[in-house]
Design a protein around this motif. Sequence first.
Motif, PDB file in Angstrom:
ATOM      1  N   ASP A  20       0.866  -1.115  -0.092  1.00  0.00           N
ATOM      2  CA  ASP A  20       0.131   0.017   0.137  1.00  0.00           C
ATOM      3  C   ASP A  20       0.969   1.391  -0.049  1.00  0.00           C
ATOM      4  OD1 ASP A  20      -2.286  -1.674  -0.062  1.00  0.00           O
ATOM      5  OD2 ASP A  20      -2.831  -1.305   2.180  1.00  0.00           O
ATOM      6  N   VAL A  21       1.927   1.351   0.934  1.00  0.00           N
ATOM      7  CA  VAL A  21       2.683   2.460   0.798  1.00  0.00           C
ATOM      8  C   VAL A  21       3.483   2.731  -0.451  1.00  0.00           C
ATOM      9  CG1 VAL A  21       4.944   3.554   1.792  1.00  0.00           C
ATOM     10  CG2 VAL A  21       2.950   2.334   3.207  1.00  0.00           C
ATOM     11  N   HIS A  22       3.949   1.431  -1.026  1.00  0.00           N
ATOM     12  CA  HIS A  22       4.580   1.677  -2.511  1.00  0.00           C
ATOM     13  C   HIS A  22       3.601   2.339  -3.538  1.00  0.00           C
ATOM     14  CE1 HIS A  22       7.896  -0.779  -1.155  1.00  0.00           C
ATOM     15  NE2 HIS A  22       8.426  -0.767  -2.374  1.00  0.00           N
ATOM     16  N   ARG A  23       2.244   1.702  -3.409  1.00  0.00           N
ATOM     17  CA  ARG A  23       1.393   2.532  -4.234  1.00  0.00           C
ATOM     18  C   ARG A  23       0.917   3.811  -4.139  1.00  0.00           C
ATOM     19  NH1 ARG A  23      -2.479  -3.099  -3.934  1.00  0.00           N
ATOM     20  NH2 ARG A  23      -1.420  -4.078  -5.850  1.00  0.00           N
ATOM     21  N   CYS A  28       2.328   9.566  -5.618  1.00  0.00           N
ATOM     22  CA  CYS A  28       2.610  11.008  -5.128  1.00  0.00           C
ATOM     23  C   CYS A  28       4.134  11.141  -5.522  1.00  0.00           C
ATOM     24  CB  CYS A  28       2.598  11.053  -3.525  1.00  0.00           C
ATOM     25  SG  CYS A  28       0.809  10.825  -2.890  1.00  0.00           S
ATOM     26  N   GLN A  29       4.775  10.513  -6.354  1.00  0.00           N
ATOM     27  CA  GLN A  29       6.250  10.487  -6.722  1.00  0.00           C
ATOM     28  C   GLN A  29       6.739  11.977  -7.024  1.00  0.00           C
ATOM     29  OE1 GLN A  29       7.279   7.445  -9.553  1.00  0.00           O
ATOM     30  NE2 GLN A  29       9.505   8.250  -9.420  1.00  0.00           N
ATOM     31  N   GLU A  30       6.045  12.691  -7.758  1.00  0.00           N
ATOM     32  CA  GLU A  30       6.437  13.959  -8.310  1.00  0.00           C
ATOM     33  C   GLU A  30       6.295  15.117  -7.168  1.00  0.00           C
ATOM     34  OE1 GLU A  30       4.409  15.448 -11.563  1.00  0.00           O
ATOM     35  OE2 GLU A  30       4.400  13.715 -12.740  1.00  0.00           O
ATOM     36  N   SER A  31       5.170  14.904  -6.231  1.00  0.00           N
ATOM     37  CA  SER A  31       5.410  16.102  -4.895  1.00  0.00           C
ATOM     38  C   SER A  31       6.540  15.625  -4.172  1.00  0.00           C
ATOM     39  CB  SER A  31       3.935  16.095  -4.553  1.00  0.00           C
ATOM     40  OG  SER A  31       3.379  14.702  -4.157  1.00  0.00           O
ATOM     41  N   MET A  32       6.730  14.297  -3.994  1.00  0.00           N
ATOM     42  CA  MET A  32       7.696  13.912  -2.913  1.00  0.00           C
ATOM     43  C   MET A  32       9.069  14.316  -3.570  1.00  0.00           C
ATOM     44  SD  MET A  32       6.887   9.990  -1.472  1.00  0.00           S
ATOM     45  CE  MET A  32       5.843   9.778  -0.521  1.00  0.00           C
ATOM     46  N   ALA A  33       9.174  14.047  -4.666  1.00  0.00           N
ATOM     47  CA  ALA A  33      10.572  14.586  -5.315  1.00  0.00           C
ATOM     48  C   ALA A  33      10.799  16.022  -5.389  1.00  0.00           C
ATOM     49  CB  ALA A  33      10.819  14.255  -6.623  1.00  0.00           C
ATOM     50  N   LEU A  90       3.105  18.234   5.069  1.00  0.00           N
ATOM     51  CA  LEU A  90       3.689  19.028   3.927  1.00  0.00           C
ATOM     52  C   LEU A  90       2.887  19.099   2.668  1.00  0.00           C
ATOM     53  CD1 LEU A  90       7.554  17.876   3.885  1.00  0.00           C
ATOM     54  CD2 LEU A  90       6.442  20.222   4.631  1.00  0.00           C
ATOM     55  N   ASP A  91       1.641  18.215   2.764  1.00  0.00           N
ATOM     56  CA  ASP A  91       0.642  18.169   1.815  1.00  0.00           C
ATOM     57  C   ASP A  91       1.087  17.473   0.467  1.00  0.00           C
ATOM     58  OD1 ASP A  91      -1.412  19.465   3.029  1.00  0.00           O
ATOM     59  OD2 ASP A  91      -0.636  21.394   2.458  1.00  0.00           O
ATOM     60  N   ILE A  92       2.159  16.658   0.763  1.00  0.00           N
ATOM     61  CA  ILE A  92       2.600  15.683  -0.176  1.00  0.00           C
ATOM     62  C   ILE A  92       1.455  14.529  -0.313  1.00  0.00           C
ATOM     63  CG2 ILE A  92       4.308  13.902  -0.767  1.00  0.00           C
ATOM     64  CD1 ILE A  92       6.267  15.748   0.859  1.00  0.00           C
ATOM     65  N   ILE A  93       0.999  14.191   0.683  1.00  0.00           N
ATOM     66  CA  ILE A  93      -0.017  12.959   0.332  1.00  0.00           C
ATOM     67  C   ILE A  93      -1.459  13.731   0.999  1.00  0.00           C
ATOM     68  CG2 ILE A  93       1.316  11.203   0.587  1.00  0.00           C
ATOM     69  CD1 ILE A  93       0.638  10.696   3.365  1.00  0.00           C
ATOM     70  N   ALA A  94      -2.591  13.206   0.461  1.00  0.00           N
ATOM     71  CA  ALA A  94      -3.764  13.782   1.206  1.00  0.00           C
ATOM     72  C   ALA A  94      -4.240  12.903   2.203  1.00  0.00           C
ATOM     73  CB  ALA A  94      -4.710  13.722  -0.165  1.00  0.00           C
ATOM     74  N   ALA A  95      -5.570  13.508   2.623  1.00  0.00           N
ATOM     75  CA  ALA A  95      -6.269  12.765   3.847  1.00  0.00           C
ATOM     76  C   ALA A  95      -6.485  11.474   3.557  1.00  0.00           C
ATOM     77  CB  ALA A  95      -7.015  13.706   4.644  1.00  0.00           C
ATOM     78  N   ASP A  96      -6.558  10.965   2.243  1.00  0.00           N
ATOM     79  CA  ASP A  96      -7.068   9.648   1.801  1.00  0.00           C
ATOM     80  C   ASP A  96      -6.021   8.803   2.376  1.00  0.00           C
ATOM     81  OD1 ASP A  96      -8.572  11.269   0.229  1.00  0.00           O
ATOM     82  OD2 ASP A  96      -7.895  10.665  -1.675  1.00  0.00           O
ATOM     83  N   TYR A  97      -4.882   9.064   2.583  1.00  0.00           N
ATOM     84  CA  TYR A  97      -3.747   8.127   2.931  1.00  0.00           C
ATOM     85  C   TYR A  97      -3.481   8.213   4.500  1.00  0.00           C
ATOM     86  CZ  TYR A  97      -2.479   7.936  -1.793  1.00  0.00           C
ATOM     87  OH  TYR A  97      -2.605   7.668  -2.995  1.00  0.00           O
TER      88      TYR A  97
END
Length: 125
Positions: A20-23, A28-33, A90-97
């Motif tokens: 699940d974390v990989h998915r 979110c790869q672009e915002s993390m980078a 940091l708003d990299i991931i949404a509340a969905d996670y």
Amino acid sequence: MGHNPHRLQVVQRAFTLSVDVHRMADHCQESMARLSPGMRNQLLRAVNSIALNLAEGAGHQSPAKTAAFCNTAIGSCNEVELQLRLARALDIIAADYDPLVEEVIEVRRMTFGFRKHILAKPPRP
């Protein structure tokens, strides 16, 4: 006495958490980078470490060795939880996670329980 890691619920839950974390990280790869270079790699290494350490520890005959691998898995749970909370702040991931954080906490709780169970068994002669 070693355990079959495929039969341990804590290993199964840790494995599913890793998937699940990989998915999530792929999504979110672009915002993390952009916002936190290196976070994706470190997060994935840490989440993989949970299931891998539990699986490796389960195979040991020594309760102390198994407990040591559980300790490492617990440390990785702590790291993954903090990284997910940081990514959320940091708003990299949404509340969905947010359920991922709850699952990390549950896997950590289960790992504490597994370690306690291992150490409570009397050593075999």
